[in-house]
Enzyme design. Structure first.
Site, short mmCIF file in Angstrom:
data_model
loop_
_atom_site.label_atom_id
_atom_site.label_comp_id
_atom_site.label_asym_id
_atom_site.label_seq_id
_atom_site.Cartn_x
_atom_site.Cartn_y
_atom_site.Cartn_z
N LYS A 210 34.62 83.61 11.29
CA LYS A 210 34.84 82.49 10.38
C LYS A 210 33.84 81.42 10.75
CE LYS A 210 39.73 83.09 9.95
NZ LYS A 210 40.85 82.80 10.79
N HIS B 160 37.00 72.24 14.20
CA HIS B 160 36.36 72.58 15.47
C HIS B 160 35.54 71.43 16.04
CE1 HIS B 160 36.86 76.70 13.72
NE2 HIS B 160 37.40 76.84 14.91
N HIS C 1 34.67 75.00 11.09
CA HIS C 1 35.03 73.97 10.12
C HIS C 1 35.30 72.67 10.86
CE1 HIS C 1 39.20 74.37 11.29
NE2 HIS C 1 39.02 75.68 11.25
#
Ligand code: ARG
Length: 570
Positions: free
Chosen positions: A129, A135, A132
């Site tokens: 992933k 994080h 985003h």
């Protein structure tokens, strides 16, 4: 060189030992910055807080301290005020000397216990992933703590505990086999992985068999199936390549990328150990650790009915690994607030196992947006890259307006540094445990406690030096003299930098450094508005330029500890 605050402490301890050789409750000796410049540079209310020990009026104790104060080079005068405050005034000569030295010599932090490794676990995204906005805080706070600990002289390992082992891999393998678009995968591999992952979730809603297949593939992976292992490694590589792009932009690096998979083989051992020590018991077929009632902690499952291990099991294995393979000073974890229970459980279990480990979970509040622009678009999360791009774009527009003559190439570099820096600073200038509300206007403002304000102050000083060089004006910091109370006050502020870093490190609060830098920036700007630099002369000019030079250095170093690069002009 010793910190000013430490020197003061040593002198006070000597004076106190003279009036009471038995005195030992040293935590009562607290010397702080004067609350107001009227009261000198520092003050202490020690005489009042230790009234019990001395059994006399605090004013009397204060008088005895002053009478017994050792000979020294740093104190101009001590003044007793009110019921027993001691106001401390530093000598100009001492401060000037400290400021002259501070660029050439390191400060001593040898009073800290720095034996062994400090391992900081931060950022730690889950594979396949893109990172985003969630994080951001772990990444940026963890990195600042790393930089602060390095400054304090600790031996640090930055560890990215990536989520590279879990049920998502079975799903990804199925998605990869069924729906991968080769073209898209070549062009943007991680975007394609995200797509097939979402596709899996949608398809599985109406097709239970898919979940069984995914479990099957996961099991094959865990059993060492060659093809699945190959795919798994590929997914990790593709993800790391993507993360590293973001880390490069953020100027963040790691020493280790030990993900969850690294600890996989150690989990059976942990479970055995917990059983053997009678800490884990079967409850409804799962293996669970129960905590003493006063801990007020939910029981922690370490192995499921089907034999699967959990996040907690993996973190216990990880902690055991750290304990066994390093002389550990401290294990630090940086995650969002939702993992508080998890780490309380892990830490408690490690205590119950009798592991002697210094450990710290630094949690932070979730980030939100003030205006709608970047608030979660339906179902979509804000990717970290988009956020950085947006900030850089906005900064670029400001530079176009304020400094259109800057060479194009430099505009781009400066916009990147300031744009990325502003985002980091907006996060780091707040107490980690408070919620961050993202507000572009505030964050990119040249006024107030923002990165652009500090960057601007730094660039402003640099511009003075560019002009000085054109005018052939030179100066020598070693000849610094403090000539009035403004010089004194700025020098005092500069001398307090290492102590601010120390406090930020002790409390894991990078915002202490941000607050310090903002104060310094304000102090310098008012100094700058009051004094002439290039039109002054002799010793006055020398001292002003010397103080300005040190201010620029401290601003740059302080920003660097927050992971932000200063710029020469903007
Ligand atoms: N991968 C986890 C997440 O994205 C964070 C891991 C934190 N570190 C740890 N040792 N548990 O939430």
């Amino acid at each position: 060189m010793k910190l000013c605050e430490k020197n003061l402490e040593i002198l006070f301890k000597q004076a106190i030992a003279k009036i009471d050789p038995e005195f030992s409750t040293w935590e009562k000796l607290f010397i702080q910055k004067a609350s107001n410049e009227k009261f000198g540079d520092y003050q202490t209310n020690f005489a009042m807080t230790s009234a019990k020990e001395f059994q006399q009026a605090p004013r009397k104790t204060a008088e005895q301290i002053v009478e017994n104060f050792p000979e020294n080079e740093m104190i101009e005068k001590l003044e007793i005020a009110g019921p027993g405050f001691i106001n401390i005034y530093l000598k100009d000569g001492y401060l000037a000397d400290l400021i002259a030295k501070m660029g050439e010599e390191d400060f001593e932090f040898d009073f800290l216990d720095r034996e062994g490794k400090v391992i900081i676990d931060y950022s730690s995204p889950n594979i396949a992933k893109r990172m985003h906005i969630g994080h951001l805080r772990s990444t940026v706070i963890g990195d600042a703590i790393k930089r602060i600990y390095l400054y304090l002289g600790y031996d640090v390992i930055a560890d990215n505990h990536i989520g590279d082992w879990g049920t998502q891999f079975g799903k990804l393998i199925i998605g990869y086999r069924n729906w991968l678009d080769e073209e898209k995968y070549k062009k943007n591999p991680i975007e394609e992985l995200e797509r097939i992952y979402v596709k899996f979730a949608n398809e599985a809603e109406n097709n239970e068999a898919l979940n069984d297949q995914a479990r099957e593939e996961l099991k094959k992976l865990h059993d060492g199936d060659e093809e699945n292992l190959r795919l798994w490694k590929e997914f990790i590589q593709v993800s790391l390549d993507e993360y590293n792009k973001v880390y490069d932009r953020l100027n963040i690096s790691f020493d280790e990328y030990r993900g969850e998979s690294f600890y996989h083989d150690m989990m059976p051992g942990i479970v055995e150990l917990l059983k053997e020590r009678k800490l884990a018991k079967y409850s409804q077929d799962a293996l669970v650790v129960f905590f003493p009632e006063e801990e007020n902690l939910h029981p922690c499952i370490v192995q499921k009915k089907d034999g699967a291990y959990l996040y907690a099991t993996s973190d216990l294995a990880c902690l055991q690994y750290k304990k066994d393979h390093y002389q550990l000073n401290k294990a630090i974890y940086v995650t969002d607030e939702r993992q508080q229970t998890h780490f309380k459980q892990i830490f408690k279990i490690s205590d119950m196992l009798g592991w002697k480990i210094n450990k710290e979970h630094i949690w932070f509040g979730i980030m939100r947006f003030k205006d709608g622009i970047f608030s979660t678009r339906k179902g979509n999360v804000i990717r970290l890259e988009e956020l950085l791009d947006e900030s850089v774009k906005r900064v670029k527009a400001v530079i176009e307006e304020k400094n259109p003559n800057l060479p194009e190439e430099e505009k781009a570099i400066v916009a990147e540094k300031i744009g990325v820096g502003a985002i980091k600073y907006a996060d780091l200038s707040r107490n980690p445990q408070s919620m961050v509300i993202f507000d572009w206007d505030k964050m990119l403002s040249f006024e107030g406690n923002t990165a652009p304000y500090l960057q601007y102050t730094h660039a402003r000083i640099k511009s003075v030096f560019r002009k000085a060089a054109e005018m052939n004006i030179t100066f020598d910091v070693q000849d610094l003299k403090l000539l009035d109370e403004y010089d004194h006050s700025l020098a005092l502020k500069l001398s307090q930098f290492p102590y601010a870093v120390l406090k930020a490190g002790e409390t894991f609060k990078p915002n202490i450094i941000a607050d310090y830098l903002f104060d310094l920036g304000q102090k310098f700007n008012s100094y700058y508005n009051q004094k002439s630099f290039l039109n002054s002369e002799g010793i006055e000019q020398n001292s002003r330029l010397a103080l300005a030079a040190r201010t620029a250095e401290v601003l740059a170093k302080g920003l660097d500890l927050l992971g932000i690069e200063a710029v020469e002009r903007m």
